[in-house]
Design an enzyme around this catalytic site. Sequence first.
Site: not given
Ligand SMILES: NC(=O)c1ccc[n+]([C@@H]2O[C@H](COP(=O)([O-])OP(=O)(O)OC[C@H]3O[C@@H](n4cnc5c(N)ncnc54)[C@H](OP(=O)(O)O)[C@@H]3O)[C@@H](O)[C@H]2O)c1
Length: 240
Positions: A18, A143, A156, A160, A191
């Site tokens: 995202i 979320s 989680y 959140k 993702t």
């Molecule tokens: N995917 C879903 O279904 C979903 C649904 C609702 C909400 N969300 C929310 O959307 C957000 C992004 O999720 P995503 O699905 O895009 O996840 P993702 O594909 O796993 O990407 C996560 C990103 O955050 C970075 N990251 C992880 N831990 C970190 C830390 N401690 N400090 C700085 N950067 C960090 C990762 O890079 P590095 O590992 O290199 O740090 C990566 O760039 C999250 O807050 C998640 O809770 C996701």
Amino acid sequence: MDGIAGRACVVTGSTKGIGLSVATSLAEAGADVVISARSARDVERVAADLDAKSAGRVVGITCDVSRVEDCQELLGGAVEELGRLDVLINNAGVGIYAPITELTVEDWQRQVDTNLGGVFYCSKAAVPHLMESDDGWIVNVGSLACRNPFAGGTGYNASKFGLLGLSEAMMLDLRHHGIRVATVMPGSVNTDFGGSPASPESAWKLRPEDVASAVLHLLGYGGNALVSRIEMRPSQPPKG
Ligand SMILES: NC(=O)c1ccc[n+]([C@@H]2O[C@H](COP(=O)([O-])OP(=O)(O)OC[C@H]3O[C@@H](n4cnc5c(N)ncnc54)[C@H](OP(=O)(O)O)[C@@H]3O)[C@@H](O)[C@H]2O)c1
């Protein structure tokens, strides 16, 4: 400021998923963007790639949002590089799903420190700079789990639910300083998150671009309107 072009933006967790989609959309719209995440190699690669194809400047700053010093360096570095700050997107997050009987103290701390602590640390470091902007924004990626508990969501959900409280309390305080705060609350997004990798079988889920589109839509609001919460769901999930 009208439009996205020229705005100085920081997106946490923007090397994948995202955050990458939000950063790409901002850069394509002509904003100056700071890419950040923990992996320095990913940060450098994504920043160089986006900078080469965008009108605005794109720079990378490594940051682990669970570390307060990193967050201070991220926001300070962004202002040094871009000259000011208009938009902070708190997106970085982790999902470790387990019931309390199995969730380790380390995994509890990692989620709370990243998903909730990181938003506080980055926002606190950003606010003095956003007060200087004529259109300051903080957008927090929450979320549907901000409001809906699920089995295995001990850490989680806690992080959140806390994020929504933090976000909306900040919104009520910061609007008096000309800063808008909003929470985007997506359901399942396709993702590599929380241990289930993106896949064609999950094509029914929201796409990262859908969330980016909501974020850019929010940033387009001006005048007297403060849209503070967006809930998003897949339009046609499997029936179950
Ligand atoms: N995917 C879903 O279904 C979903 C649904 C609702 C909400 N969300 C929310 O959307 C957000 C992004 O999720 P995503 O699905 O895009 O996840 P993702 O594909 O796993 O990407 C996560 C990103 O955050 C970075 N990251 C992880 N831990 C970190 C830390 N401690 N400090 C700085 N950067 C960090 C990762 O890079 P590095 O590992 O290199 O740090 C990566 O760039 C999250 O807050 C998640 O809770 C996701």
